[in-house]
Design an enzyme around this catalytic site. Structure first.
Site, short mmCIF file in Angstrom:
data_model
loop_
_atom_site.label_atom_id
_atom_site.label_comp_id
_atom_site.label_asym_id
_atom_site.label_seq_id
_atom_site.Cartn_x
_atom_site.Cartn_y
_atom_site.Cartn_z
CG ASN A 64 -5.10 7.89 -0.36
OD1 ASN A 64 -4.91 7.18 0.62
ND2 ASN A 64 -6.20 8.60 -0.54
CG HIS A 85 -1.84 1.21 1.23
ND1 HIS A 85 -3.08 1.21 0.63
CD2 HIS A 85 -1.69 2.46 1.76
CE1 HIS A 85 -3.65 2.39 0.78
NE2 HIS A 85 -2.83 3.17 1.48
CB CYS A 86 1.98 3.46 -2.61
SG CYS A 86 3.02 4.92 -2.89
CB VAL A 87 1.23 6.63 2.36
CG1 VAL A 87 0.94 5.51 3.34
CG2 VAL A 87 2.74 6.90 2.30
#
Length: 357
Positions: free
Chosen positions: A199, A194-196
Site C-alpha cells: 500500500n 506502486h505496490c498494492v
C-alpha cells in the site's frame, strides 16, 4: 504386507488430482509470464482482449451493476486501500497457522532438527520488519520545497526524461527518474512502481527495503516448501508404501506410481498437501519476480524506466526530435554492479558528475 488395499478407483482419483493441479500450476505461471511480457507494451494483446471482453459484457450486464463494479475496481486499484495488505497478512497467518498446527508438530514427532523448523519463523520476522518499513516509509515524495534539490540528483537522459517538464497535478518541476503516482497523488523521486501489497509507492527512499522484503518473502516460502516436502517424503519412506503395489478396479496388480502417492498423501494430509502446492507456486512466482527485481537493481533501472524503454524500443523517433535522427536509448545511470547496489540502499543526494580528464 507390501500390497496397498485399494480395489476402488482411487488411482484414477489420484491421477485426476495430479492432472488438475498441474493444469492449474501451468495456467497461473503462463498468466504471470503473459502479464510480464505485455507490461511494457502500450497496446498489448492482453489489454485489447480485456477491452473487447468488457465491451461484450456491457451488452448483457445491467448498467447499474456496471457502475457499481467500475467504482469498486477503481477504489481497489486506483486509490490507496488496505484490502491487499489485509489479504497479505491473512494468507501469511493461514499458512503459518497450518505450518505450526500440523507440520511443525509432525516434524518434532519424527525428530527433525529444530533449527530448520525454526528457520521459516526467523525469515517471517525479517519479512514483517521489511514489510512495515516499506509500507510506512516515505518513498521519496517530490514537493515544492525539495524539488529544486532533487533536480540535481540525477542527470536527464533526454530520452526517457526531459528537462523542464512540470507535473500538471503537483505543479513542480519533475526531477529525472521521477513520476507522478495517480494512486498516491504525488510525484515520487526515482519512481519504480506502486505496490498494492504494501500500500505504498516504491521509490528512492524505500527501494532497498522493498528488495529485502521480496527476498525474505521468497526465502520464507521456499523454506516452508522445503520443510513440508521433507516431512511428506519422510512419511512415505517410513510407511514403505513406495515399494508396495495396489489392485485396480479390474483386480490387476500394479506397482505404486507417483499419482497413487499423491493421492495417498492428499487423502491422508489434505491441508498439508494443499499448503505445499500453494507455497511451491508462490516460490516460483516470487522467485521470477525477485530475479527481475535483482536485474533492475544490478543495472540501476526502475520498473518504470524498463517499461518505458520497451515502449521506446518500438519507436523510431521522439516527438521532440527532428525526423531523420534515430532514437537511441542508453541507460546512463548504471555505474557498475557494486555501485548500483550501493545506490539502492544508500540513494545519492547530489548529482555525481564525471571527472574531466
Amino acid at each position: 504386507m507390501g500390497r496397498a488395499s485399494c480395489g476402488s478407483p482411487r488411482p484414477r482419483l489420484g491421477m485426476d488430482f495430479l492432472t488438475l493441479f498441474l493444469i492449474y500450476l501451468c495456467f497461473v505461471l503462463a498468466t504471470t509470464a503473459l502479464l510480464c511480457l505485455c507490461s511494457g507494451r502500450k497496446e498489448s494483446f492482453l489489454t485489447r482482449s480485456v477491452s473487447r471482453a468488457s465491451q461484450v459484457l456491457s451488452l448483457v450486464i445491467p448498467s447499474q451493476l456496471q457502475r457499481v463494479t467500475h467504482r469498486a475496481l477503481h477504489r481497489l486499484f486506483h486509490t490507496r486501500s488496505c484490502l491487499f495488505v489485509v489479504l497479505h497478512v491473512a494468507l501469511q497467518a493461514a499458512v503459518f497457522g497450518e505450518y505450526t498446527w500440523e507440520v511443525f508438530v509432525y516434524c518434532r514427532e519424527l525428530q527433525f532438527h529444530l533449527l530448520p523448523l525454526l528457520l521459516p519463523y526467523l525469515l517471517l520476522a525479517g519479512n514483517l520488519g521489511c514489510f512495515m518499513l516499506c509500507s510506512r516509509a516515505n518513498p521519496g515524495t517530490v514537493t515544492k520545497s525539495n524539488a529544486a534539490s532533487l533536480v540535481g540528483v540525477y542527470a536527464y537522459d533526454g530520452v526517457l526524461f526531459q528537462r523542464g517538464l512540470v507535473c500538471p497535478t503537483c505543479s513542480v518541476e519533475k526531477p529525472a527518474r521521477s513520476k507522478h503516482c495517480s494512486v498516491c497523488r504525488t510525484c515520487v523521486h526515482r519512481f519504480d512502481h506502486h505496490c498494492v501489497w504494501v500500500n505504498n509507492c516504491i521509490g528512492a527512499s524505500n527501494a532497498g527495503v522493498f528488495l529485502l522484503y521480496l527476498l525474505s518473502l521468497t526465502a520464507t516460502a521456499a523454506a516452508l516448501a522445503a520443510v513440508t516436502a521433507a516431512l511428506l517424503i519422510q512419511v512415505l519412506l517410513l510407511s514403505n508404501i513406495m515399494h508396495g503395489s495396489y489392485l485396480d478396479a479390474q483386480g490387476q496388480e500394479h506397482p505404486v506410481e507417483i499419482a497413487f502417492l499423491v493421492q495417498h498423501l492428499f487423502l491422508t494430509f489434505p491441508r498439508i498437501v494443499f499448503m505445499l502446492g500453494f507455497v511451491i507456486l508462490l516460490t516460483l512466482v516470487l522467485g521470477g519476480y525477485c530475479s527481475f527485481s535483482l536485474y533492475l537493481a544490478l543495472t540501476n533501472q526502475t520498473t518504470n524506466e524498463w517499461c518505458k524503454s520497451q515502449k521506446f524500443g518500438g519507436s523510431s523517433h521522439l516527438p521532440s526530435q527532428p525526423h531523420g535522427r534515430p532514437l537511441v536509448y542508453k541507460n546512463i545511470y548504471s555505474k557498475g554492479i557494486w555501485r548500483n547496489l550501493k545506490e539502492i540502499f544508500n540513494p545519492p543526494t547530489v548529482l555525481e558528475r564525471k571527472k574531466k580528464t
